[in-house]
Each structure stands twice: as C-alpha cells, then as structure tokens.
Design a protein around this motif. Structure first.
Motif, PDB file in Angstrom:
ATOM      1  N   LYS B 199      12.265 -58.188  -9.319  1.00  0.00           N
ATOM      2  CA  LYS B 199      12.366 -56.778  -9.224  1.00  0.00           C
ATOM      3  C   LYS B 199      11.565 -56.013 -10.130  1.00  0.00           C
ATOM      4  O   LYS B 199      11.394 -56.359 -11.071  1.00  0.00           O
ATOM      5  CB  LYS B 199      13.741 -56.259  -8.859  1.00  0.00           C
ATOM      6  CG  LYS B 199      14.409 -56.652  -7.761  1.00  0.00           C
ATOM      7  CD  LYS B 199      15.491 -55.732  -7.441  1.00  0.00           C
ATOM      8  CE  LYS B 199      16.030 -56.301  -6.060  1.00  0.00           C
ATOM      9  NZ  LYS B 199      17.266 -55.306  -5.565  1.00  0.00           N
ATOM     10  N   ARG B 410     -14.138 -33.339  -1.790  1.00  0.00           N
ATOM     11  CA  ARG B 410     -13.091 -34.533  -2.602  1.00  0.00           C
ATOM     12  C   ARG B 410     -14.035 -35.484  -3.104  1.00  0.00           C
ATOM     13  O   ARG B 410     -15.256 -35.595  -2.658  1.00  0.00           O
ATOM     14  CB  ARG B 410     -12.169 -34.927  -1.312  1.00  0.00           C
ATOM     15  CG  ARG B 410     -11.483 -33.912  -0.542  1.00  0.00           C
ATOM     16  CD  ARG B 410     -10.464 -33.266  -1.538  1.00  0.00           C
ATOM     17  NE  ARG B 410      -9.726 -33.857  -2.444  1.00  0.00           N
ATOM     18  CZ  ARG B 410      -8.261 -34.113  -2.173  1.00  0.00           C
ATOM     19  NH1 ARG B 410      -7.814 -33.322  -1.008  1.00  0.00           N
ATOM     20  NH2 ARG B 410      -7.675 -35.026  -2.971  1.00  0.00           N
ATOM     21  N   SER B 429     -10.405 -42.945  -5.977  1.00  0.00           N
ATOM     22  CA  SER B 429      -8.876 -42.700  -5.870  1.00  0.00           C
ATOM     23  C   SER B 429      -8.118 -44.061  -6.659  1.00  0.00           C
ATOM     24  O   SER B 429      -6.856 -44.461  -6.048  1.00  0.00           O
ATOM     25  CB  SER B 429      -8.432 -42.840  -4.307  1.00  0.00           C
ATOM     26  OG  SER B 429      -9.240 -41.832  -3.738  1.00  0.00           O
ATOM     27  N   LEU B 432      -3.969 -44.778  -9.100  1.00  0.00           N
ATOM     28  CA  LEU B 432      -3.032 -43.858  -8.594  1.00  0.00           C
ATOM     29  C   LEU B 432      -2.557 -42.733  -9.480  1.00  0.00           C
ATOM     30  O   LEU B 432      -2.231 -41.700  -9.012  1.00  0.00           O
ATOM     31  CB  LEU B 432      -1.961 -44.550  -7.640  1.00  0.00           C
ATOM     32  CG  LEU B 432      -2.417 -45.426  -6.593  1.00  0.00           C
ATOM     33  CD1 LEU B 432      -1.295 -46.036  -5.998  1.00  0.00           C
ATOM     34  CD2 LEU B 432      -3.273 -45.056  -5.333  1.00  0.00           C
ATOM     35  N   THR B 487     -11.374 -43.926   9.073  1.00  0.00           N
ATOM     36  CA  THR B 487     -10.102 -43.817   9.552  1.00  0.00           C
ATOM     37  C   THR B 487      -9.929 -44.868  10.828  1.00  0.00           C
ATOM     38  O   THR B 487      -9.330 -45.690  11.255  1.00  0.00           O
ATOM     39  CB  THR B 487      -9.503 -42.502   9.718  1.00  0.00           C
ATOM     40  OG1 THR B 487      -9.537 -41.781   8.552  1.00  0.00           O
ATOM     41  CG2 THR B 487      -8.212 -42.401  10.074  1.00  0.00           C
ATOM     42  N   ALA B 490     -10.138 -48.504  10.107  1.00  0.00           N
ATOM     43  CA  ALA B 490      -9.084 -48.992   9.621  1.00  0.00           C
ATOM     44  C   ALA B 490      -8.049 -49.075  10.860  1.00  0.00           C
ATOM     45  O   ALA B 490      -7.277 -49.927  10.925  1.00  0.00           O
ATOM     46  CB  ALA B 490      -8.691 -48.003   8.285  1.00  0.00           C
ATOM     47  N   ARG B 491      -7.800 -48.147  11.532  1.00  0.00           N
ATOM     48  CA  ARG B 491      -6.843 -48.198  12.681  1.00  0.00           C
ATOM     49  C   ARG B 491      -7.233 -48.936  13.719  1.00  0.00           C
ATOM     50  O   ARG B 491      -6.540 -49.662  14.352  1.00  0.00           O
ATOM     51  CB  ARG B 491      -6.866 -46.671  13.287  1.00  0.00           C
ATOM     52  CG  ARG B 491      -5.657 -45.880  12.400  1.00  0.00           C
ATOM     53  CD  ARG B 491      -5.725 -44.409  12.721  1.00  0.00           C
ATOM     54  NE  ARG B 491      -5.155 -43.505  11.727  1.00  0.00           N
ATOM     55  CZ  ARG B 491      -5.254 -42.215  12.095  1.00  0.00           C
ATOM     56  NH1 ARG B 491      -5.898 -41.560  12.704  1.00  0.00           N
ATOM     57  NH2 ARG B 491      -4.516 -41.518  11.054  1.00  0.00           N
TER      58      ARG B 491
END
Lengths: 128, 508
Positions: B199, B410, B429, B432, B487, B490-491
């Motif tokens: 873990k 952005r 990005s 993180l 997007t 990816a979808r």
C-alpha cells in the motif's frame, strides 16, 4: 456559494457526500472537476465492495491525468452510477446531480462528523 | 495586431502533401511485384500453415498498392513527423536527447544484429562481453554493485526493483505492508508498489517542493518496506536531504528505491549509490540515447547494492576466471526471469556505444550542459512565466500558466501555439503538484542558437497572450490540422480501420 451546496459534506481530497439516513451518495466537487478538466473515463467499484474512509474506491481520468477517488466514509457500495460509462462528461457538467458516482451504506455514521461543511471546504480551498 | 505570424523565426510553411490512409488507396489487383508462374507444383496453403492461422476472409481490408504508392505514402507521412532529428524536443521528464547515428552504426553491425537468440554460449562470447561491459559501466556510473539488463522499460525496472525489496524482506521474515512515495516522485512508482502487494503512503512535499524529513520520520516504522524517491525530483530540483533520508530508512530496516528517470542530471557528477540508494532503475532511452520506442523495444536496467544482488532476475551474467563472460543460472534466491532471453540486446549495444563514444569526461560534460541549458531557459523566461517552486533547476525547469490565466489562457493553449513556432510542446500538467505545469527539459543536445529560438518563441507567446488571447486559444494556425477535440478523441477513440465502418460512414 452555489458551487458548494450546503446540504453536502466534503473531504480535503475534493469528494462530496450527501447523507440520507444510513447511506450516502458520493461524487467529486466543482473544484475537482474544474482542476481535472474534461473527464473521459470513470473507474468505479462493483456493488457490494467494501470501502474505507480516506482509502481509494476508484479513479477518474481526464485529458490531463488519472486521479484516485477517496471514500469520505467506510461502508459498502450499494449503487453505482452506470450513466457515467457512456457519459463521463456529467461529472463536469452536473457534479452534484447526475455526475454522482457511488452510494455507500455507512458502517459508522459518526465518521460523517469528521468531514467538512460547505463553508469549511471553501475556506480550505481559499488557503490553497 | 498586424501579422500574428511575423514573429515566428524558426519555421516557414512548407509543402506538406495531403495523404489518406493506405487502405483508402487500395485498388483490387494492384501489385508491387509480379512473380513468374511457378514451374513446380504449388502445395496447398493448408499443408504449409496450421489451420488456426489461416485466414478465410479473402484478405478483406489488406491494401493492394504498387511499390511507388507504398514508398510515397510512408515518405509523405514521415515529413509530418517531428523528432530530435528535426529540432528541439523539450518534453520534460522524458529526456528527449538526440540519438547519435554512431549508435545505429554499432547496432547494425552484422555480427551484432544477426545474433540468434538460441545460439550456444561459445558462439556469443563477444555479445556476452559487451553486455557485461555495459553492466560494469552502469554500476560505475550509479555507484551500485550489480546490474540486470533484462527489464525492458523504466516501469518494468521499477517493478523488478520492488520485487527484490520484497524478496529480501520476506527472507528476513516480514515483507512489511507499506511503501512511502513523495508527491513529487515519478508517476509510475505507486503502480509498481501496488503490483508488488504494497500500500502506498504519499508524503506531502515541503512548500519548496522538497522531501519533508519530519513527515518521513513520522511515517517510517517497521511496517514500511521502504521509500521510492526520484532525484532530482519531478520538479527538477535536487533532493538535498537524500543522504539523511536514506540513513533514516536504513536505520529502521527499510530499503531505498531510487527512480533513475532524472539521471541525466547526475551522470558523471553524483552517484545514487553514494547517496544511499539500495536499488534503482535507469532508462536507457532517456539518459543513454537509445530510441524512445514508438512502441518498440526498450531497456530499463535495474541496479542494486551487494545486499540485494542474490535477488536479481535470473539468469545473471558472470565473468569467469578465464576472462570470458557466461550466463549464471545458479541463482537460488533470484526473483526469477522478468523477460525472455536476456532483454533487448540492440538497446544495450546503443547505450554502450554512447557511453564509450563520450567517455567519462564527455559524460560529465553532457550532464553539465544539460543542467546549464535548463537554467539558461529558466533565467530567460522567469519574467514571462511563473515558477511555482523556487530553487536552482537541475536538468529541467517547471513553469506554470498562472500569469497567462489572467487572460483566460491555459497551459494547453501555450503548447498548441508553440507548434506554430516550430517546436514540439513541453510536458503539460505534470507533475501534478504544480497545477498548470509547463515542464521544459532542453537536454544537452541543443545549441545556444536553438535555445534562443525556443526562448524567443515562448516570450513571443507570452506577449500574444496579453495582446491577442483569442488567437492563442485557437492555435495551432500553421500546423497541418487546427485545434483537435482531444476530449472527443479520448471519449470515443477510433483505434482501427474497418472496411465496413468506412463504407457505413461514406453512406451517411
């Protein structure tokens, strides 16, 4: 503020829970979906799986990154939002309504007391 | 604003031909070769090929094209490519350095390229010697004692490393439950730990982006197998408390795994083994100039201190008293094989060619220039872009889009506009811990001239964000294709061409 409804409890990992009786509906906050960007996939547990407070129960994938989802409380998953399979964008557009993720039957309702109120969560965000 | 492209210096629009899929070029009966009629009886396909491998669909979808059509198709596609042979590729954390052609010459030598994987040991003495010499070089560079070149990628090396930690702790009687990973560590670390049954406890970094020794002290007890740390970390900052951290982990019976992803900042200057690491992996495709895959074969060597050597993947390579090297199968404590044969030999040849071509002084100089280049970029852009974590950069520098957000821009918009200026975008990005990150790793391959082109482009984009934000938001303007809907891709990914679907789409 409408972005953080008063009838929800929040975690510092940016999940929300709406508790009714001994079960709670869980999703991610406006801030979380905004930071992630467009959500493209949500990986949810199966109904019947045991979850533990502050432990991961699934993950959410955006065009930027994959992030773990942390359970606000301990208990058993009794319902999952099947709609997210085909429409992950609901997490972005309506994070507190049709963008919910799982319903947990709480094993210890007192865990809710440790969560943040809307006002406390907003203060936490402002500190960041 | 007059001509928004007037500031672009590095590239001009050049001929770029349209090109469909090769499947769409297919015309029934077209051939690249016409073979003469066979003058012996032709056996039936069923006699030559096992039944389950035979296709009975009349090869539906297999393109039928001529030789010039094939050659032009792939040559045109290759002109759309951008790589280190074309220009700077500042993809942070990936170390996209130029791959010297000398490496390719070495790997293509017939005696090397044509070695059969099942050749007897006596016939491959030279290959084994080459592998052993690479292992020795990597041990010397990292300050560790033993090496396996079997793993075929960085994450594969990580997995192998954590498996060895687990094996060593199991032999001691308790594999323990947790692994500590700082939030500025490399992204694949948690996956490797979980794959080995651990873990993960995430250690939150200090405000300056460095490992928090107090948090480490609190988290480290006898239920923790060890620490996985990346140094320099993913913010491109050197973990100055690394020696203290290793000492603390060791004093409580744990092991330190060091992720070698950022080794390009250390080669020839500092050694993880000297810092206290017990086990680490290297990415030959990053630090040692082997190709970055494209899905092709890779090599992620794993290196260990003496104490962990017995657990290395099986077989290892040993040097015999007669000077020859041979496979050592007598490894009772080994975690087992992690790859068929002995990994991807071609990559080992290239890495050794690189190491030998540069030599110790050259390797050190490469590191120094890599760090200098990152700091040069940092210095010239620090007034234009926000730097989330202070401190001198190592081999890479992390900016963010905070200043540009005021204009509704952005980091992704900046990346797209950079394509117009003729550069591959930096890493976006990631890490993180730095929201809106723009992570730039120039590597040592870039001349000052190319770096200046890049800096000019980034400065010019910063100005455009203020003067004409909508134009930046709609970038790229000069690329073959405009802004793509990432997007939707990816979808609803379309991952293969199918004749029926194309026909269906055409019918609509």
């Amino acid at each position: 503020m409408a972005n953080y409804p008063d009838d929800l409890q929040y975690t510092k990992d940016h999940e929300w829970i709406r508790v009714t009786g001994d079960s709670g509906r869980v999703g991610i906050t406006y801030y979380a979906q905004e930071s992630l960007g467009d959500v493209v996939y949500v990986d949810l547990p199966k109904v019947g799986v045991k979850v533990t407070a502050n432990e991961p129960f699934g993950s959410v994938e955006s065009v930027k990154a994959v992030s773990e989802l942390f359970s606000p409380v301990s208990g058993e998953v009794v319902e999952i939002n099947e709609k997210l399979n085909d429409s992950p964008e609901l997490v972005n557009s309506v994070p507190y309504e049709d963008g919910w993720m799982i319903v947990i039957k709480l094993s210890n309702t007192s865990e809710v007391d440790a969560l943040l109120s809307a006002a406390e969560y907003e203060d936490f965000l402002n500190e960041k | 604003m007059s001509n928004p492209n007037a500031r672009i210096k590095k590239v001009k629009t050049h001929i770029s031909q349209n090109e469909g899929l090769i499947f769409e070029k297919s015309r029934t009966g077209t051939r690249a070769f016409h073979l003469p009629v066979a003058d012996v009886p032709a056996p039936a396909a069923e006699e030559l090929v096992p039944a389950h491998l035979l296709r009975h669909d009349d090869l539906e979808g297999l393109p039928e094209v001529s030789e010039p059509e094939v050659v032009r198709h792939y040559t045109r596609l290759s002109t759309w490519n951008y790589g280190t042979d074309t220009g700077m590729f500042p993809l942070g954390s990936c170390t996209m350095k130029y791959n010297p052609k000398f490496n390719e010459w070495a790997a293509r030598l017939p005696a090397i390229a044509r070695t059969h994987p099942l050749a007897p040991e006596a016939a491959i003495r030279g290959n084994l010697r080459l592998i052993k010499e690479l292992e020795d070089s990597l041990c010397e560079i990292t300050g560790l004692d033993a090496c396996s070149l079997q793993p075929t990628a960085g994450a594969h090396g990580e997995l192998t490393g954590v498996m060895m930690i687990r094996a060593a702790l199991e032999e001691r009687g308790d594999p323990r439950k947790y692994i500590l990973i700082p939030d500025a560590a490399h992204g694949t670390n948690p996956a490797s730990a979980v794959m080995c049954g651990y873990k993960v406890i995430t250690l939150i970094s200090k405000p300056n982006g460095l490992l928090d020794l107090e948090a480490l002290d609190k988290a480290m007890d006898d239920s923790v197998a060890g620490l996985m740390i990346t140094n320099p970390n993913t913010l491109g900052i050197f973990e100055e408390d690394i020696a203290k951290a290793c000492e603390l982990i060791h004093s409580r019976g744990g092991y330190v795994y060091m992720d070698g992803a950022n080794m390009n900042a250390l080669v020839g200057v500092a050694r993880p083994g000297d810092m206290g690491a017990d086990v680490m992996h290297l990415n030959l495709h990053k630090t040692f100039s082997t190709p970055h895959g494209g899905g092709g074969p890779g090599c992620g060597p794993v290196l260990v201190k003496k104490e962990l050597e017995p657990y290395l993947p099986f077989p290892t390579i040993k040097r015999n008293p007669d000077g020859h090297s041979s496979f050592d199968y007598d490894r009772p404590k080994s975690i087992g094989r992690v790859k068929a044969f002995y990994g991807n030999y071609g990559m080992m040849v290239r890495a050794l060619a690189y190491i030998r071509a540069l030599g110790p002084d050259g390797l050190r100089m490469a590191t120094e220039i890599a760090v200098l280049n990152a700091n040069y970029v940092r210095h010239h852009l620090e007034n234009d872009y926000d730097i989330p974590f202070d401190g001198p950069a190592m081999h890479e520098v992390v900016f963010n889009d905070k200043k540009q957000q005021a204009f509704g821009i952005r980091n992704g918009d900046i990346a797209k506009r950079l394509i117009d200026y003729g550069f591959h975008p930096p890493t976006m990005s990631f890490p993180l811990v730095a929201p809106g990150a723009i992570m730039i790793e120039p590597t040592e391959s870039e001349s000052r001239e190319e770096l200046d082109f890049f800096i000019d482009a980034m400065k010019s984009i910063a100005r455009e964000c203020e003067e004409n934000p909508d134009f930046v938001k709609a970038a790229p303007h000069n690329a073959r294709l405009g802004r793509l809907d990432e997007t939707a891709a990816a979808r609803n990914p379309v991952l293969r061409w199918k004749p029926t679907e194309v026909a269906k789409a055409a019918a609509k």
